[in-house]
Write a protein that holds these residues in place. Sequence first.
Motif, short mmCIF file in Angstrom:
data_model
loop_
_atom_site.label_atom_id
_atom_site.label_comp_id
_atom_site.label_asym_id
_atom_site.label_seq_id
_atom_site.Cartn_x
_atom_site.Cartn_y
_atom_site.Cartn_z
N ARG A 1 0.88 -1.18 0.00
CA ARG A 1 0.00 0.00 0.00
C ARG A 1 0.91 1.22 0.00
O ARG A 1 1.64 1.46 0.97
CB ARG A 1 -0.89 -0.01 1.23
CG ARG A 1 -1.86 1.14 1.28
CD ARG A 1 -2.79 0.99 2.48
NE ARG A 1 -3.89 1.90 2.37
CZ ARG A 1 -4.17 2.85 3.26
NH1 ARG A 1 -3.43 2.96 4.35
NH2 ARG A 1 -5.19 3.64 3.08
N LEU A 2 0.86 1.98 -1.07
CA LEU A 2 1.69 3.17 -1.23
C LEU A 2 0.84 4.40 -0.96
O LEU A 2 -0.15 4.66 -1.65
CB LEU A 2 2.26 3.21 -2.65
CG LEU A 2 3.23 4.31 -3.00
CD1 LEU A 2 4.47 4.23 -2.12
CD2 LEU A 2 3.63 4.20 -4.46
N VAL A 3 1.19 5.16 0.09
CA VAL A 3 0.48 6.38 0.45
C VAL A 3 1.31 7.56 -0.04
O VAL A 3 2.50 7.67 0.30
CB VAL A 3 0.27 6.47 1.98
CG1 VAL A 3 -0.42 7.79 2.34
CG2 VAL A 3 -0.54 5.29 2.47
N LYS B 1 -3.88 13.16 0.76
CA LYS B 1 -3.24 11.86 0.66
C LYS B 1 -3.95 11.04 -0.40
O LYS B 1 -5.17 11.12 -0.54
CB LYS B 1 -3.34 11.09 1.98
CG LYS B 1 -2.44 11.58 3.06
CD LYS B 1 -2.55 10.68 4.29
CE LYS B 1 -1.67 11.21 5.39
NZ LYS B 1 -1.79 10.38 6.61
N SER B 2 -3.18 10.25 -1.13
CA SER B 2 -3.72 9.32 -2.11
C SER B 2 -3.12 7.95 -1.83
O SER B 2 -2.00 7.85 -1.31
CB SER B 2 -3.36 9.75 -3.53
OG SER B 2 -3.95 10.99 -3.82
N VAL B 3 -3.84 6.91 -2.19
CA VAL B 3 -3.37 5.55 -1.98
C VAL B 3 -3.34 4.80 -3.30
O VAL B 3 -4.29 4.88 -4.09
CB VAL B 3 -4.28 4.80 -0.98
CG1 VAL B 3 -3.87 3.35 -0.83
CG2 VAL B 3 -4.27 5.49 0.37
N ILE B 4 -2.24 4.09 -3.52
CA ILE B 4 -2.08 3.23 -4.69
C ILE B 4 -1.58 1.88 -4.19
O ILE B 4 -0.64 1.83 -3.39
CB ILE B 4 -1.06 3.81 -5.69
CG1 ILE B 4 -1.50 5.18 -6.20
CG2 ILE B 4 -0.84 2.86 -6.86
CD1 ILE B 4 -0.46 5.89 -7.04
N PHE B 5 -2.20 0.81 -4.64
CA PHE B 5 -1.71 -0.53 -4.32
C PHE B 5 -0.85 -1.02 -5.48
O PHE B 5 -1.24 -0.88 -6.65
CB PHE B 5 -2.87 -1.50 -4.08
CG PHE B 5 -3.57 -1.24 -2.78
CD1 PHE B 5 -3.12 -1.83 -1.62
CD2 PHE B 5 -4.65 -0.39 -2.71
CE1 PHE B 5 -3.75 -1.60 -0.40
CE2 PHE B 5 -5.30 -0.15 -1.51
CZ PHE B 5 -4.84 -0.76 -0.36
#
Length: 112
Positions: free
Chosen positions: A40-42, A69-73
Amino acid sequence: MLGLFWVFSCNMFAGEYSITLKNNTFSPAELKVPAGKKVRLVILNQDDSAEEFDSFDLNREKVLFPNKKSVIFIGPLKPGRYEYFGEFHPHSAQGTIVAVSPQTTTARKNND
């Protein structure tokens, strides 16, 4: 059956890692994550303008709204280097995610 799925999913998930965008620059410029695990990349955009996270290597793109903040898996990734950049500031907003295998990490620690 559901319990088995949960155990398998937990073994595949490596946790959360963070990147900050400030002054149109990603920090850290190089982020090491474990290979073979989902991550999980924040991404925290501390700028007052939007940016777009783009990575051909990771097959990901995401608008990063100002001061949010954004989240990318990502992953599971094979060991290697994965480049990314900010589409609106490609010359300054650049970074690399390095997927490192546990064997490589152990070998480095033993050689230090």
